[in-house]
Scaffold this motif. Structure first.
Motif, PDB file in Angstrom:
ATOM      1  N   TYR A  86      38.921  42.199  40.499  1.00  0.00           N
ATOM      2  CA  TYR A  86      40.021  43.148  40.688  1.00  0.00           C
ATOM      3  C   TYR A  86      39.489  44.547  40.988  1.00  0.00           C
ATOM      4  O   TYR A  86      40.044  45.268  41.825  1.00  0.00           O
ATOM      5  CB  TYR A  86      40.896  43.169  39.437  1.00  0.00           C
ATOM      6  CG  TYR A  86      41.890  44.303  39.444  1.00  0.00           C
ATOM      7  CD1 TYR A  86      42.964  44.322  40.327  1.00  0.00           C
ATOM      8  CD2 TYR A  86      41.740  45.371  38.564  1.00  0.00           C
ATOM      9  CE1 TYR A  86      43.871  45.365  40.327  1.00  0.00           C
ATOM     10  CE2 TYR A  86      42.636  46.425  38.570  1.00  0.00           C
ATOM     11  CZ  TYR A  86      43.701  46.417  39.449  1.00  0.00           C
ATOM     12  OH  TYR A  86      44.580  47.457  39.455  1.00  0.00           O
ATOM     13  N   GLU A 116      45.088  41.592  40.780  1.00  0.00           N
ATOM     14  CA  GLU A 116      45.761  42.120  39.589  1.00  0.00           C
ATOM     15  C   GLU A 116      46.574  41.025  38.897  1.00  0.00           C
ATOM     16  O   GLU A 116      46.544  40.884  37.663  1.00  0.00           O
ATOM     17  CB  GLU A 116      46.667  43.280  39.981  1.00  0.00           C
ATOM     18  CG  GLU A 116      47.382  43.931  38.800  1.00  0.00           C
ATOM     19  CD  GLU A 116      48.271  45.079  39.243  1.00  0.00           C
ATOM     20  OE1 GLU A 116      48.931  45.682  38.387  1.00  0.00           O
ATOM     21  OE2 GLU A 116      48.303  45.360  40.455  1.00  0.00           O
ATOM     22  N   PRO A 172      44.753  46.330  34.768  1.00  0.00           N
ATOM     23  CA  PRO A 172      45.979  46.829  35.408  1.00  0.00           C
ATOM     24  C   PRO A 172      46.763  47.771  34.516  1.00  0.00           C
ATOM     25  O   PRO A 172      47.454  48.669  35.002  1.00  0.00           O
ATOM     26  CB  PRO A 172      46.751  45.539  35.701  1.00  0.00           C
ATOM     27  CG  PRO A 172      45.720  44.461  35.717  1.00  0.00           C
ATOM     28  CD  PRO A 172      44.684  44.892  34.730  1.00  0.00           C
TER      29      PRO A 172
END
Length: 230
Positions: free
Chosen positions: A7, A84, A225
């Motif tokens: 990510y 994410e 996130p």
């Protein structure tokens, strides 16, 4: 950890790119110099060109800046969003795994308690069967019963002993399943494992070791996130 690293990489692909480019070079020239009348003025060979390089007679350098600003970059944004969501999926999967482990531990603990009660009940039944067989033998000696009835009581005692033995086996199986669920089965069985020694490869240029410079441990928290939304 792998999902967070992926990510972090995908999120960086969406950001603008800023590169500084620089270079330095040395040159040397060789050949014949001819004037406008077609006459040879001077002549140099390859050795003279090499000497010019070592004397740094003709240095050159360049410096530039490359800036890349993604306007749309739909593919990179979609990949960042997918990464994410993958981090969230793996986090939920980890939570589910922890819940499954807790359920497994509780179930095996209840199985141990149940097996212990079965041992007590089967032991009491076996003791009662032994007393019943002793009483039946005394009745047979006094002529109050038959040999067939004595054999039936003996079979009942054999069945009670088999059930007690099976209860002991079930208890040991439940105990092993509990230690497996908890994760200390090797310690309980006194089994030790040793990891082989890792031989580090020699690094000739440690300052330029790219694997040591890419340390994502400090960015694990930044790459989540939730922190990104904050």
């Amino acid at each position: 950890d792998n999902s967070r690293i992926q990510y972090l990489y995908a999120r960086n692909q969406v950001l603008p790119q800023f590169d500084i480019v620089g270079g330095y070079n040395l040159s040397g020239s060789a050949g014949r110099v001819i004037n406008s009348a077609g006459q040879e003025v001077s002549s140099t060979n390859f050795g003279n060109a090499v000497e010019q390089v070592f004397r740094r007679d003709l240095p050159g350098w360049n410096l530039g800046v490359n800036v890349g600003i993604p306007v749309f970059n739909i593919a990179a944004r979609a990949e960042a969003r997918r990464s994410e969501l993958e981090v969230q999926r793996v986090r939920l999967q980890g939570t589910q795994t922890r819940q499954n482990i807790a359920i497994d531990v509780r179930a095996t603990a209840r199985a141990i308690d149940t097996a212990a009660k079965e041992i007590s009940a089967s032991r009491a039944a076996r003791e009662a069967a032994e007393q019943n067989l002793d009483a039946e033998r005394k009745r047979y000696e006094n002529g109050m019963t038959t040999n067939f009835q004595v054999l039936q009581v003996q079979q009942q005692l054999s069945d009670a002993r088999a059930r007690e033995l099976q209860a002991l086996v079930s208890y040991n199986q439940a105990l092993a399943a509990y230690h497996r669920a908890v994760g200390d089965l090797l310690e309980v069985r006194h089994i030790a494992t040793e990891d082989p020694e890792q031989v580090e490869e020699p690094v000739f240029f440690p300052r330029f070791d790219k694997y040591k410079s890419l340390t994502y441990a400090a960015h694990d928290k930044e790459a989540t996130p939730e922190d990104k939304k904050q």
